[in-house]
Design a protein around this motif. Structure first.
Motif, PDB file in Angstrom:
ATOM      1  N   UNK A 238       0.806  -1.221   0.000  1.00  0.00           N
ATOM      2  CA  UNK A 238       0.000   0.000   0.000  1.00  0.00           C
ATOM      3  C   UNK A 238       0.836   1.267   0.000  1.00  0.00           C
ATOM      4  N   UNK A 239       2.063   1.167   0.514  1.00  0.00           N
ATOM      5  CA  UNK A 239       2.927   2.346   0.599  1.00  0.00           C
ATOM      6  C   UNK A 239       4.378   1.902   0.504  1.00  0.00           C
ATOM      7  N   UNK A 240       5.158   2.618  -0.265  1.00  0.00           N
ATOM      8  CA  UNK A 240       6.574   2.312  -0.411  1.00  0.00           C
ATOM      9  C   UNK A 240       7.374   3.590  -0.229  1.00  0.00           C
ATOM     10  N   UNK A 241       8.542   3.440   0.367  1.00  0.00           N
ATOM     11  CA  UNK A 241       9.374   4.604   0.629  1.00  0.00           C
ATOM     12  C   UNK A 241      10.841   4.251   0.410  1.00  0.00           C
ATOM     13  N   UNK A 242      11.527   4.979  -0.484  1.00  0.00           N
ATOM     14  CA  UNK A 242      12.958   4.723  -0.666  1.00  0.00           C
ATOM     15  C   UNK A 242      13.746   5.230   0.537  1.00  0.00           C
ATOM     16  N   UNK A 243      14.675   4.427   1.008  1.00  0.00           N
ATOM     17  CA  UNK A 243      15.554   4.816   2.104  1.00  0.00           C
ATOM     18  C   UNK A 243      16.963   5.122   1.606  1.00  0.00           C
ATOM     19  N   UNK A 244      17.381   4.444   0.551  1.00  0.00           N
ATOM     20  CA  UNK A 244      18.689   4.701  -0.037  1.00  0.00           C
ATOM     21  C   UNK A 244      18.664   4.246  -1.489  1.00  0.00           C
ATOM     22  N   UNK A 245      19.094   5.108  -2.391  1.00  0.00           N
ATOM     23  CA  UNK A 245      19.201   4.767  -3.805  1.00  0.00           C
ATOM     24  C   UNK A 245      20.451   5.428  -4.368  1.00  0.00           C
ATOM     25  N   UNK A 246      21.010   4.863  -5.440  1.00  0.00           N
ATOM     26  CA  UNK A 246      22.171   5.507  -6.055  1.00  0.00           C
ATOM     27  C   UNK A 246      21.821   6.905  -6.554  1.00  0.00           C
ATOM     28  N   UNK A 247      22.772   7.811  -6.513  1.00  0.00           N
ATOM     29  CA  UNK A 247      22.554   9.163  -7.029  1.00  0.00           C
ATOM     30  C   UNK A 247      22.425   9.116  -8.547  1.00  0.00           C
ATOM     31  N   UNK A 248      21.574   9.971  -9.086  1.00  0.00           N
ATOM     32  CA  UNK A 248      21.319   9.955 -10.532  1.00  0.00           C
ATOM     33  C   UNK A 248      22.549  10.361 -11.332  1.00  0.00           C
ATOM     34  N   UNK A 249      23.492  11.033 -10.686  1.00  0.00           N
ATOM     35  CA  UNK A 249      24.694  11.457 -11.410  1.00  0.00           C
ATOM     36  C   UNK A 249      25.915  10.600 -11.073  1.00  0.00           C
ATOM     37  N   UNK A 250      25.691   9.437 -10.451  1.00  0.00           N
ATOM     38  CA  UNK A 250      26.810   8.540 -10.188  1.00  0.00           C
ATOM     39  C   UNK A 250      27.429   8.092 -11.517  1.00  0.00           C
ATOM     40  N   UNK A 251      28.739   8.064 -11.625  1.00  0.00           N
ATOM     41  CA  UNK A 251      29.376   7.669 -12.892  1.00  0.00           C
ATOM     42  C   UNK A 251      29.209   6.173 -13.145  1.00  0.00           C
ATOM     43  N   UNK A 252      29.326   5.759 -14.396  1.00  0.00           N
ATOM     44  CA  UNK A 252      29.228   4.325 -14.706  1.00  0.00           C
ATOM     45  C   UNK A 252      30.296   3.521 -13.957  1.00  0.00           C
ATOM     46  N   UNK A 253      29.938   2.298 -13.590  1.00  0.00           N
ATOM     47  CA  UNK A 253      30.926   1.405 -13.002  1.00  0.00           C
ATOM     48  C   UNK A 253      31.997   1.092 -14.042  1.00  0.00           C
ATOM     49  N   UNK A 254      33.232   0.871 -13.619  1.00  0.00           N
ATOM     50  CA  UNK A 254      34.305   0.547 -14.575  1.00  0.00           C
ATOM     51  C   UNK A 254      33.917  -0.634 -15.464  1.00  0.00           C
ATOM     52  N   UNK A 255      33.997  -0.423 -16.765  1.00  0.00           N
ATOM     53  CA  UNK A 255      33.680  -1.484 -17.713  1.00  0.00           C
ATOM     54  C   UNK A 255      32.212  -1.579 -18.076  1.00  0.00           C
TER      55      UNK A 255
END
Length: 269
Positions: A238-255
């Motif tokens: 019925x309800x969802x709440x994000x507590x931690x998510x990656x930042x939208x400007x995080x750089x790509x992982x190597x490779x």
């Protein structure tokens, strides 16, 4: 060619490849892949509700670190549910992954390799059993495949841990629907998460047909934050709440083309 392990050793706590570093008391610490400091950081990141006098279900407990943490947190009942991690011969699995890399072959998921998958013996559970006995814990172990078992006997729990499980499942939406069934209060979901630049508002799920994500053939899916929240709502929460998510400007992982991080959400029934 079918991969076979050269020699199968009888499961013992001495040769158990621990995943969790568990403080057994008396200066004894298991040599887990995840350090005690990292596990504490992960626990803090979950932002758990008050567990005192609550019932807790830990789906995918493995060595049981989070189950024992819930017990220390005052939960009046803790159930550690697993089959997958307990059925895998983790030492043989590591050897298989290394052999596949040397031969430049795509590894198959553990359940598809008979020398690794041993549900009748549960070699991966020996660490949990040893820690439970040493700690004199009252955590209740339950062996079962969360995706196929009858959930009715389990009942509902005030708090359900679903940590590092979702992206390992071939049918994550069904998993979330089943998770909702056993949740009486809140489900705490931690999972791999992808950031697709410019598409943060679109609910997306990326599928991995092989071992593309971290070289692990048991990694099947990575949702973005919007996709994870949308799937939880559609599954019946019925309800969802994000507590931690990656930042939208995080750089790509190597490779990689995109960034892959971790997400934590709370989902209320």
């Amino acid at each position: 060619m079918t991969w076979r392990r050269q020699k199968r050793e009888a499961p013992s706590v001495e040769n158990h490849p621990w995943f969790h570093s568990i403080d057994l008391g008396g200066g004894r610490m298991t040599a887990g892949v995840k350090s005690a400091a990292r596990l504490q950081e992960e626990l803090d990141r979950l932002e758990l509700p008050d567990l005192r006098n609550r019932t807790v279900l830990d789906v995918g407990a493995w060595d049981g670190w989070f189950s024992f943490a819930a017990e220390r947190g005052g939960a009046r009942r803790v159930v550690a549910l697993d089959e997958y991690a307990w059925a895998v011969d983790h030492r043989a699995h590591r050897e298989y992954i290394e052999a596949s890399a040397r031969r430049r072959r795509r590894p198959r998921p553990p359940e598809e390799v008979p020398a690794i998958w041993r549900p009748g013996e549960l070699p991966g559970r020996i660490g949990f059993d040893h820690a439970r006995a040493t700690l004199e814990s009252h955590v209740e172990p339950v062996v079962g495949d969360f995706m196929t078992m009858d959930l009715a006997p389990l009942g509902r729990f005030d708090v359900v841990f679903f940590l590092g499980v979702l992206y390992h499942l071939k049918d994550p939406f069904l998993a979330l629907r089943r998770l909702c069934e056993v949740t009486g209060g809140v489900a705490v979901i931690e999972t791999a998460c992808v950031v697709v630049p410019g598409r943060e508002h679109h609910p997306l799920w990326e599928f991995f047909e092989g071992a593309e994500l971290d070289g692990d053939p048991s990694n099947w899916w990575a949702p973005n934050a919007a996709g994870l929240l949308a799937a939880c709502r559609a599954a019946g929460f019925s309800r969802v709440q994000p507590r931690a998510t990656p930042a939208v400007d995080d750089p790509p992982n190597p490779g990689y083309e995109w960034h892959y991080g971790r997400a934590v959400i709370h989902a209320w029934r």
